[in-house]
Design a protein around this motif. Sequence first.
Motif, PDB file in Angstrom:
ATOM      1  N   ASP A   1       0.822  -1.215   0.000  1.00 47.37           N
ATOM      2  CA  ASP A   1       0.000   0.000   0.000  1.00 47.37           C
ATOM      3  C   ASP A   1       0.855   1.264   0.000  1.00 47.37           C
ATOM      4  O   ASP A   1       0.538   2.234  -0.690  1.00 47.37           O
ATOM      5  CB  ASP A   1      -0.925   0.031   1.219  1.00 47.37           C
ATOM      6  N   ALA A   2       1.924   1.252   0.782  1.00 51.34           N
ATOM      7  CA  ALA A   2       2.775   2.435   0.912  1.00 51.34           C
ATOM      8  C   ALA A   2       3.462   2.794  -0.403  1.00 51.34           C
ATOM      9  O   ALA A   2       3.787   3.953  -0.638  1.00 51.34           O
ATOM     10  CB  ALA A   2       3.816   2.217   2.007  1.00 51.34           C
TER      11      ALA A   2
ATOM     12  N   MET B   1       2.183   2.018  -9.528  1.00 52.40           N
ATOM     13  CA  MET B   1       1.269   2.267 -10.641  1.00 52.40           C
ATOM     14  C   MET B   1       1.920   3.174 -11.692  1.00 52.40           C
ATOM     15  O   MET B   1       1.647   3.032 -12.881  1.00 52.40           O
ATOM     16  CB  MET B   1      -0.028   2.900 -10.140  1.00 52.40           C
ATOM     17  N   GLU B   2       2.762   4.084 -11.243  1.00 51.99           N
ATOM     18  CA  GLU B   2       3.453   4.998 -12.162  1.00 51.99           C
ATOM     19  C   GLU B   2       4.748   4.394 -12.708  1.00 51.99           C
ATOM     20  O   GLU B   2       5.447   5.027 -13.490  1.00 51.99           O
ATOM     21  CB  GLU B   2       3.775   6.312 -11.440  1.00 51.99           C
TER      22      GLU B   2
ATOM     23  N   TRP C   1       9.416  -6.841  -6.489  1.00 58.76           N
ATOM     24  CA  TRP C   1       8.802  -7.308  -5.237  1.00 58.76           C
ATOM     25  C   TRP C   1       7.297  -7.070  -5.278  1.00 58.76           C
ATOM     26  O   TRP C   1       6.503  -7.928  -4.897  1.00 58.76           O
ATOM     27  CB  TRP C   1       9.409  -6.600  -4.018  1.00 58.76           C
ATOM     28  N   MET C   2       6.901  -5.902  -5.762  1.00 59.12           N
ATOM     29  CA  MET C   2       5.480  -5.563  -5.847  1.00 59.12           C
ATOM     30  C   MET C   2       4.754  -6.541  -6.778  1.00 59.12           C
ATOM     31  O   MET C   2       3.665  -7.012  -6.463  1.00 59.12           O
ATOM     32  CB  MET C   2       5.295  -4.130  -6.334  1.00 59.12           C
TER      33      MET C   2
ATOM     34  N   ALA D   1      -5.991  -9.822  -2.509  1.00 59.71           N
ATOM     35  CA  ALA D   1      -6.509  -8.506  -2.117  1.00 59.71           C
ATOM     36  C   ALA D   1      -5.732  -7.382  -2.803  1.00 59.71           C
ATOM     37  O   ALA D   1      -6.331  -6.436  -3.324  1.00 59.71           O
ATOM     38  CB  ALA D   1      -6.443  -8.349  -0.597  1.00 59.71           C
ATOM     39  N   CYS D   2      -4.422  -7.482  -2.807  1.00 59.36           N
ATOM     40  CA  CYS D   2      -3.614  -6.433  -3.449  1.00 59.36           C
ATOM     41  C   CYS D   2      -3.770  -6.473  -4.964  1.00 59.36           C
ATOM     42  O   CYS D   2      -3.811  -5.428  -5.611  1.00 59.36           O
ATOM     43  CB  CYS D   2      -2.150  -6.558  -3.024  1.00 59.36           C
ATOM     44  N   ASP D   3      -3.890  -7.657  -5.526  1.00 57.85           N
ATOM     45  CA  ASP D   3      -4.118  -7.768  -6.961  1.00 57.85           C
ATOM     46  C   ASP D   3      -5.454  -7.130  -7.338  1.00 57.85           C
ATOM     47  O   ASP D   3      -5.539  -6.390  -8.318  1.00 57.85           O
ATOM     48  CB  ASP D   3      -4.086  -9.230  -7.405  1.00 57.85           C
ATOM     49  N   ALA D   4      -6.487  -7.399  -6.535  1.00 62.91           N
ATOM     50  CA  ALA D   4      -7.800  -6.811  -6.801  1.00 62.91           C
ATOM     51  C   ALA D   4      -7.744  -5.293  -6.711  1.00 62.91           C
ATOM     52  O   ALA D   4      -8.373  -4.590  -7.517  1.00 62.91           O
ATOM     53  CB  ALA D   4      -8.831  -7.369  -5.823  1.00 62.91           C
ATOM     54  N   LEU D   5      -6.986  -4.774  -5.749  1.00 65.33           N
ATOM     55  CA  LEU D   5      -6.840  -3.328  -5.608  1.00 65.33           C
ATOM     56  C   LEU D   5      -6.195  -2.724  -6.849  1.00 65.33           C
ATOM     57  O   LEU D   5      -6.669  -1.721  -7.388  1.00 65.33           O
ATOM     58  CB  LEU D   5      -6.006  -3.001  -4.368  1.00 65.33           C
TER      59      LEU D   5
END
Length: 70
Positions: free
Chosen positions: A21-22, A28-29, A39-40, A49-53
């Motif tokens: 999240d941080a 995204m950029e 790593w992301m 959950a993070c993939d869905a976000l």
Amino acid sequence: MTTDLRQTSERSDRTDCTRFDAQLGAFMERDLPATEQSWMQRHRAHCGACDALVRELEQLVSSAAALPDI
């Protein structure tokens, strides 16, 4: 004992998600160093959950880009 291992794993997952999240904006950029970007990507591949976000944000960006200029 199994419960202790699961709780430790869940705590680790939350820590990873907090880290994700941080750095999400920079991810995204595509503005992270290669090691962090990698790593992301790995975290996203293993965390629904993070993939869905990310998918939701990508859809939002795409929808916003399709809006007419004001």
